[in-house]
Enzyme design. Structure first.
Site: not given
Ligand code: GLV
Ligand code: GLV
Length: 323
Positions: A159, A183, A288
């Site tokens: 994400i 990464r 949410h």
């Protein structure tokens, strides 16, 4: 005889339930509010698999109540902080989740919240309705754009990387990220620089929380962290409410220690309507809805079902939490 599966919600997309019904005996909770804990503990007994959501705490007590028959817990979410995965591991219960499919939807929602807070959309929108819009005015409802801003990401997983990719076209000065794993390849793709948490706090105009809730990240945004942030900093959280000490956030917003916040997640959820945060102008709160895109939620329902079917057959799951 058929495997027994309990689904904690009646309202997950039926395409997932249909997959299960082909070979399993499926029972579901019948209301759209979460299954009460006492009911879950009662009905989970003797089930082979549990299809749950982030609204269901699956801990030792629930697993005990289920008994040795339980082979799989599959959640219709990417987050699994509501599941005691260590207890599942001990018992040989496989845990499924729904990463990847919701990455784009969640990144989109994050960008929406980021723009909404930066350009004060909700605050401005209210003025249209409450008579506050008197005339065009040169410095009225001004915000800070993304262009030229320093953006920090806490978390640089699937994400986080997609959020970064969507921020790039807005021409930030720099994107930084804080994670345990560096990464480098993924970072190079969006020209992001790895920094420690302290540097992110001190340098960012915008901080986006996109990490999992773990003991390490629990309330990492506390009063000390807010002290280090720039007064023009905006905090966006589309991960988990627990990453933020919400009382400390309230104080930081109230005293203008930081400029604003955009939250898709809170503690608790739902946030009570008398919560002091809701009295502030410099916060945008959403209920949410990060992954709430129709096709995404349908696919999440199917993946959760496929995870269960695979676990019951002893096959490779679509997405299994590594225990
Ligand atoms: C939503 O918060 C999820 O974890 O899928
Ligand atoms: C807060 O409401 C903001 O939009 O900045």
């Amino acid at each position: 005889s058929q495997h027994k599966v309990y689904v904690t919600r009646p309202d997950v997309d039926d395409s997932g339930l249909e997959l299960l019904r082909k070979s399993c005996q499926v029972s579901t909770w019948h209301e759209t509010n979460p299954v009460p804990r006492s009911e879950l503990i009662r009905v989970v007994a003797g089930k082979d698999a549990l299809y749950c959501a982030l609204t269901d705490k699956v801990d030792k007590e629930v697993l005990d109540a289920a008994g040795p028959q339980l082979k799989c817990v599959a959640t219709i979410s990417v987050g699994y902080d509501h599941i005691d995965v260590e207890e599942c591991r001990k018992r040989g219960i496989r845990v499924g989740f729904t990463p990847d499919v919701l990455t784009d939807a969640t990144a989109e929602l994050t960008l929406a919240l980021l723009l909404a807070t930066n350009r004060r959309l909700f605050e401005a929108n209210k003025q249209v309705y409450n008579g506050g819009w008197k005339s065009w005015a040169p410095m009225w409802m001004c915000g800070q754009g993304l262009k030229g801003s320093r953006v920090g990401l806490l978390g640089f997983g699937r994400i986080g990387q997609e959020i970064a990719a969507r921020i790039v076209p807005f021409k930030p000065t720099e994107i930084t990220y804080t994670t345990r794993s560096l990464r480098p390849k993924e970072a190079a793709a969006v020209n992001a620089r790895h920094v420690d948490f302290d540097e992110m706090l001190r340098e960012s105009d915008l901080i986006v929380v996109c990490c999992a809730l773990t003991p390490e990240t629990k309330e990492i945004f506390n009063a000390t962290a807010f002290q280090k942030m720039k007064p023009n900093c905006i905090l966006i959280n589309t991960a988990r409410g627990g990453v933020v000490d919400q009382k400390a956030l309230y104080e930081a917003l109230k005293t203008k220690r930081i400029l604003a916040a955009g939250l898709d997640v809170t503690t608790p959820e739902p946030l009570p309507i008398d919560d002091p945060l809701l009295k502030l102008d410099n916060v945008v709160i959403l209920p949410h809805i990060g992954s709430a895109d129709i096709e995404t939620r349908k696919e999440m329902s199917r993946i959760t079902a496929r995870n269960i079917l695979a676990a019951l057959a002893g096959d490779k799951m679509v997405a299994e939490v590594e225990l």
